[in-house]
Scaffold this motif. Sequence first.
Motif, mmCIF file in Angstrom:
data_model
loop_
_atom_site.group_PDB
_atom_site.id
_atom_site.type_symbol
_atom_site.label_atom_id
_atom_site.label_comp_id
_atom_site.label_asym_id
_atom_site.label_seq_id
_atom_site.Cartn_x
_atom_site.Cartn_y
_atom_site.Cartn_z
ATOM 1 N N GLN A 44 0.821 -1.206 0.000
ATOM 2 C CA GLN A 44 0.000 0.000 0.000
ATOM 3 C C GLN A 44 0.857 1.258 0.000
ATOM 4 N N SER A 45 1.926 1.246 0.773
ATOM 5 C CA SER A 45 2.819 2.403 0.806
ATOM 6 C C SER A 45 3.488 2.630 -0.541
ATOM 7 N N PHE A 46 3.902 1.541 -1.174
ATOM 8 C CA PHE A 46 4.504 1.631 -2.506
ATOM 9 C C PHE A 46 3.527 2.256 -3.494
ATOM 10 N N LEU A 47 2.297 1.768 -3.526
ATOM 11 C CA LEU A 47 1.300 2.280 -4.452
ATOM 12 C C LEU A 47 0.935 3.726 -4.131
ATOM 13 N N SER A 48 0.825 4.053 -2.841
ATOM 14 C CA SER A 48 0.483 5.416 -2.442
ATOM 15 C C SER A 48 1.559 6.399 -2.878
ATOM 16 N N ARG A 49 2.817 6.002 -2.696
ATOM 17 C CA ARG A 49 3.918 6.899 -3.079
ATOM 18 C C ARG A 49 3.960 7.095 -4.587
ATOM 19 N N TRP A 50 3.705 6.029 -5.336
ATOM 20 C CA TRP A 50 3.662 6.173 -6.808
ATOM 21 C C TRP A 50 2.568 7.144 -7.216
ATOM 22 N N LEU A 51 1.407 7.035 -6.602
ATOM 23 C CA LEU A 51 0.299 7.934 -6.927
ATOM 24 C C LEU A 51 0.648 9.377 -6.585
ATOM 25 N N GLU A 52 1.273 9.581 -5.423
ATOM 26 C CA GLU A 52 1.675 10.933 -5.040
ATOM 27 C C GLU A 52 2.635 11.538 -6.048
ATOM 28 N N GLN A 53 3.590 10.733 -6.497
ATOM 29 C CA GLN A 53 4.581 11.242 -7.433
ATOM 30 C C GLN A 53 4.003 11.476 -8.824
ATOM 31 N N HIS A 54 2.795 11.013 -9.055
ATOM 32 C CA HIS A 54 2.126 11.249 -10.337
ATOM 33 C C HIS A 54 0.934 12.182 -10.177
ATOM 34 N N GLY A 55 1.031 13.075 -9.191
ATOM 35 C CA GLY A 55 0.099 14.188 -9.102
ATOM 36 C C GLY A 55 -1.153 13.963 -8.289
ATOM 37 N N HIS A 56 -1.253 12.847 -7.579
ATOM 38 C CA HIS A 56 -2.448 12.589 -6.787
ATOM 39 C C HIS A 56 -2.231 13.000 -5.335
ATOM 40 N N ASP A 57 -3.286 13.529 -4.721
ATOM 41 C CA ASP A 57 -3.293 13.729 -3.275
ATOM 42 C C ASP A 57 -3.864 12.464 -2.663
ATOM 43 N N VAL A 58 -3.069 11.814 -1.839
ATOM 44 C CA VAL A 58 -3.386 10.466 -1.374
ATOM 45 C C VAL A 58 -3.851 10.484 0.076
ATOM 46 N N TYR A 59 -4.983 9.827 0.326
ATOM 47 C CA TYR A 59 -5.507 9.657 1.674
ATOM 48 C C TYR A 59 -5.604 8.157 1.943
ATOM 49 N N CYS A 60 -5.188 7.742 3.128
ATOM 50 C CA CYS A 60 -5.186 6.320 3.456
ATOM 51 C C CYS A 60 -6.119 6.014 4.614
ATOM 52 N N GLN A 61 -6.717 4.822 4.558
ATOM 53 C CA GLN A 61 -7.572 4.329 5.636
ATOM 54 C C GLN A 61 -8.661 5.336 5.988
ATOM 55 N N VAL A 62 -9.424 5.729 4.977
ATOM 56 C CA VAL A 62 -10.499 6.711 5.144
ATOM 57 C C VAL A 62 -11.767 5.990 5.604
ATOM 58 N N PRO A 63 -12.316 6.332 6.773
ATOM 59 C CA PRO A 63 -13.523 5.649 7.268
ATOM 60 C C PRO A 63 -14.755 6.010 6.440
ATOM 61 N N VAL A 64 -15.680 5.072 6.349
ATOM 62 C CA VAL A 64 -16.978 5.309 5.719
ATOM 63 C C VAL A 64 -18.056 4.865 6.708
ATOM 64 N N PRO A 65 -19.294 5.340 6.545
ATOM 65 C CA PRO A 65 -20.341 5.063 7.540
ATOM 66 C C PRO A 65 -20.597 3.590 7.796
ATOM 67 N N SER A 66 -20.281 2.720 6.832
ATOM 68 C CA SER A 66 -20.523 1.291 7.023
ATOM 69 C C SER A 66 -19.631 0.681 8.099
ATOM 70 N N GLY A 67 -18.651 1.451 8.556
ATOM 71 C CA GLY A 67 -17.701 0.942 9.534
ATOM 72 C C GLY A 67 -16.431 0.420 8.909
ATOM 73 N N ARG A 68 -16.405 0.335 7.569
ATOM 74 C CA ARG A 68 -15.206 -0.104 6.856
ATOM 75 C C ARG A 68 -14.311 1.097 6.570
ATOM 76 N N LYS A 69 -13.198 0.834 5.902
ATOM 77 C CA LYS A 69 -12.288 1.908 5.532
ATOM 78 C C LYS A 69 -11.849 1.744 4.082
#
Length: 253
Positions: free
Chosen positions: A10-35
């Motif tokens: 996940q860290s590898f993929l997140s860093r690749w996305l950041e370096q290609h112009g994305h603002d990356v958020y990890c483990q974002v909660p949703v109302p269902s209780g999942r992330k």
Amino acid sequence: MEFPNLDTLQSFLSRWLEQHGHDVYCQVPVPSGRKVDILTQDYVIRCAHTLYQDTLQAAADDLQIQRGHFPDQKPVIAGLTPDQQWDTAYAMAEQLKGSGIEVWFIDQMPPFVGYYSRLAKQGGPEVAAPRRKAPWGGCLLSTGVAAILGLSFWLAFNILERYELQVATNTQDERAWERLHSAVEQWDINNAQLALEQLSSSRNACVSRFADQFSEALNQNGAEGFRDINPIKRTLNQQDRCRLEIQPYDFSP
């Protein structure tokens, strides 16, 4: 590719996305209780270490629940190709594509493979965690407090998140345009193509069509294709009612 655990992948993929112009958020909660494992302005991503058929089905079920909260993001499942039963995994991926879910076998996709190779030369694929996470990420809340405040926190964060995602998208398009115009002035095909690659994924249909057509002109005609930049814009403005800015050059008024 080898990753010791899911967090590293996940860290590898997140860093690749950041370096290609994305603002990356990890483990974002949703109302269902999942992330949501990874959220950007373009993607809602469910990660799994190895994409077996049953793993893909479980991830797809999660995304079907989560995607209603993020209608502007493309749902994606990302992970590694299994050593065995990879054919059934690919078949499953094709089925999911028909339902609008992309599957990224990151060890088979050149952009990720190349990035992994560069990291390996620097000492390994271990990368730092993304710089942006959900505001309460890492905090420990009692079960009672979490139950009372969870939905309110999510609603407030979701409003802010959507605003930030839209601003981020606009800013990234602007940076890509600046990079493109600078490359055009210098007849720099490599940087022009990199900028066009980013513009081709713009949510503005006119911008993405321009990027695809101009990229094709450069592929077919080499540096002479730079002369087509303004004719392509004018055609799109006239035929598709686009509002692409015409920036005159000595070679393409």
